[in-house]
Design an enzyme around this catalytic site. Structure first.
Site, PDB file in Angstrom:
ATOM      1  N   LYS A  26      41.155  52.271  25.147  1.00  0.00           N
ATOM      2  CA  LYS A  26      42.536  52.116  24.678  1.00  0.00           C
ATOM      3  C   LYS A  26      43.122  50.845  25.261  1.00  0.00           C
ATOM      4  CE  LYS A  26      46.561  53.485  26.106  1.00  0.00           C
ATOM      5  NZ  LYS A  26      47.416  52.364  25.623  1.00  0.00           N
ATOM      6  N   GLU A  55      42.099  51.559  39.417  1.00  0.00           N
ATOM      7  CA  GLU A  55      42.514  50.331  40.095  1.00  0.00           C
ATOM      8  C   GLU A  55      43.998  50.163  39.800  1.00  0.00           C
ATOM      9  OE1 GLU A  55      42.645  45.653  39.498  1.00  0.00           O
ATOM     10  OE2 GLU A  55      40.722  46.537  38.910  1.00  0.00           O
ATOM     11  N   CYS A 111      47.908  41.967  39.672  1.00  0.00           N
ATOM     12  CA  CYS A 111      48.067  43.052  40.640  1.00  0.00           C
ATOM     13  C   CYS A 111      47.826  42.602  42.074  1.00  0.00           C
ATOM     14  CB  CYS A 111      47.138  44.212  40.295  1.00  0.00           C
ATOM     15  SG  CYS A 111      45.392  43.747  40.161  1.00  0.00           S
ATOM     16  N   GLU A 118      56.224  46.649  43.855  1.00  0.00           N
ATOM     17  CA  GLU A 118      55.520  45.652  43.049  1.00  0.00           C
ATOM     18  C   GLU A 118      56.447  45.136  41.949  1.00  0.00           C
ATOM     19  OE1 GLU A 118      51.101  45.142  41.174  1.00  0.00           O
ATOM     20  OE2 GLU A 118      52.138  47.006  40.688  1.00  0.00           O
TER      21      GLU A 118
END
Length: 489
Positions: free
Chosen positions: A175, A255, A289, A387
């Protein structure tokens, strides 16, 4: 290629198709804010059909020799490399990555090239330690693997997830992210079409697009999916893990996010450190990231480092990402733009704004955010803890090694960390002390080694990916006990 010629499709059982209910969602160019495509929204029926196709294809695909599977890999790698310019353009208009920085095609091709010949490494073991028995282990594929990938480097993550799973003999339903589907789904070009050209049998690799709460949730809880691998946010990772646990306890590989610290000691090469840490947080407009969004500089050299960093940060060339002179594109979409600009406004209340911070680049129409630097920010501030996923960095100071280790590790994240120093003993002490899955010494993210494990400590993930350990994630271990009768008298 022009936006008018873009027609995204789903790849299910070897066919490029629209959504079964004809539903789509709009995709906007983040540079111009103009709609460029209507992307198929995979329905529950489509998602189930993709899993069913993968399940049906599994017996014959897993029965092939690795050499036969590898032939498809090599062809796909060549086709991806040949399509580099088209893929770079699609990524630029889809999520804003400048074509001057686009490397995903080479990354993806390298993954398929490597795994085309990596099948020799995973082997079973044998044992004669049980009297009267010859015992052994088999390494066998799980079955259907669901791969859910992020929008910041879609083609790279496509290859990183699918190549090891497929080479191990599994079949895959992937996906894509709703924010950046074009490199995978546009039928005029790209990967959904190249998969067929490379010779993959129908159903072996299925590619669907859509939003997480629908197709992503179905894959995470599907009883015929045996492994789910995901790269993305911590919040979504938790939801996937819970769905996997509540369904069939499928294996989960995650992750997740990061809040990377970079530590600059007074003996570091400041010119090198300032340039590399600047690149880390500005690369892909900070939508990485492992970008070093926290920089800790020893007090004695803080003014000099900050001056160098600011000078390099201010020199970026923002603009149309399809222009080869641009190295700073827009954020992926309006939602990401709003998130980042809200963090900037929050940062103004808690720290000192040193550079940028005006929210957007007002002379440009798209979702551009100018590189922004904060200093003197409390360690408990949101822009230090959370973040941001944009070109926003906090530069704070420290006095001692012990102090900076405490600050660097005071985070729920642990994906990546960097240290700059010429003292080898100190570098290794820091490498040992960092609570992070990857530590770089005298370099910064996105520096990586493809043959080394990559993954996170703490909330930054579960498991490791990378060439050496990649196949292990997708192979079950079965113990076989064989009783051997003693010789007849």
């Amino acid at each position: 290629m022009t936006p008018e010629g873009i027609e995204p499709r789903l790849l299910i059982n070897g066919k490029l198709v629209e959504a079964s209910d004809k539903k789509t969602f709009p995709l906007y160019n983040p540079t111009t804010r103009e709609k460029i495509a209507d992307v198929p929204e995979a329905s529950e029926e489509d998602t189930n059909a993709a899993v069913a196709a993968a399940k049906a294809a599994f017996p014959s695909w897993s029965a092939l020799s690795p050499i036969q599977r590898g032939q498809c890999f090599k062809k796909l790698a060549d086709l991806i490399r040949e399509a580099h310019d088209e893929l770079a353009y699609l990524e630029a208009i889809s999520m804003g990555q400048p074509v001057s920085r686009y490397h995903d095609s080479y990354w993806a091709a390298a993954e398929f090239d490597y795994y085309s010949e990596a099948w020799l490494r995973p082997q079973g073991t044998t044992s004669l330690h049980t009297p009267g028995f010859v015992n052994m282990t088999f390494r066998q594929p799980y079955g259907v693997v669901a791969a859910i990938i992020p929008w910041n480097f879609p083609l790279g993550f496509f290859a990183k997830k699918t190549a090891p799973a497929l080479m191990a003999g599994n079949t895959v339903v992937l996906k894509s992210s709703e924010k950046a589907p074009l490199t995978l789904h546009d039928q005029s070009a790209k990967v959904a079409t190249l998969v067929e050209k490379a010779g993959f049998p129908p159903g072996v690799l299925n590619i669907i697009s859509g939003h997480g709460p629908l197709s992503g949730a179905i894959l995470s809880s599907h009883m015929d999916v045996r492994v789910v691998t995901f790269t993305g946010s911590v919040r979504t990772g938790r939801q996937i893990q819970m769905a996997a646990a509540k369904s069939n306890l499928k294996n989960v590989l995650l992750e997740l996010g990061g809040k990377t610290p970079a530590v600059i000691f007074e003996d570091a090469d400041l010119k090198k450190a300032s340039e590399e840490t600047r690149f880390s947080i500005q690369y892909n407009s900070g939508q990485v990231c492992m970008a070093n969004s926290r920089i800790y500089v020893q007090e004695s050299i803080a003014d000099r480092f900050i001056s160098l960093f600011k000078e390099k940060f201010a020199a970026v060339r923002a603009g149309d990402p399809t222009n080869k002179d641009t190295n700073h594109g827009p954020l992926a979409d309006e939602a990401q733009y709003t998130t980042v600009t809200n963090y900037i406004e929050e940062g103004k209340k808690t720290g000192t704004l040193l550079h940028g911070g005006n929210g957007g680049l007002q002379h440009l129409n798209g979702y551009f955010v100018e590189p922004t630097i904060f200093t003197n920010t409390p360690e408990n501030a949101r822009i230090v803890k959370e973040e941001i996923f944009g070109p926003v960095v906090v530069i704070n100071t420290f006095k001692s090694e012990e102090e900076v280790i405490q600050k660097a590790n005071d985070s729920e994240y642990g994906l990546y960390a960097s240290v700059y120093t010429k003292n080898l003993d100190r570098a290794m002490r820091m490498a040992k002390a960092f609570e992070a899955g990857t530590v770089s010494i005298n370099c910064a993210s996105p520096s990586l080694a493809p043959d080394m494990p990559f993954g996170g400590y703490k909330a930054s993930g579960i498991g490791r990916e990378g060439w050496i350990c990649g196949l292990d994630n997708y192979l079950e271990t079965k113990t076989v006990l064989m009783k051997v009768d003693s010789a007849s008298q």
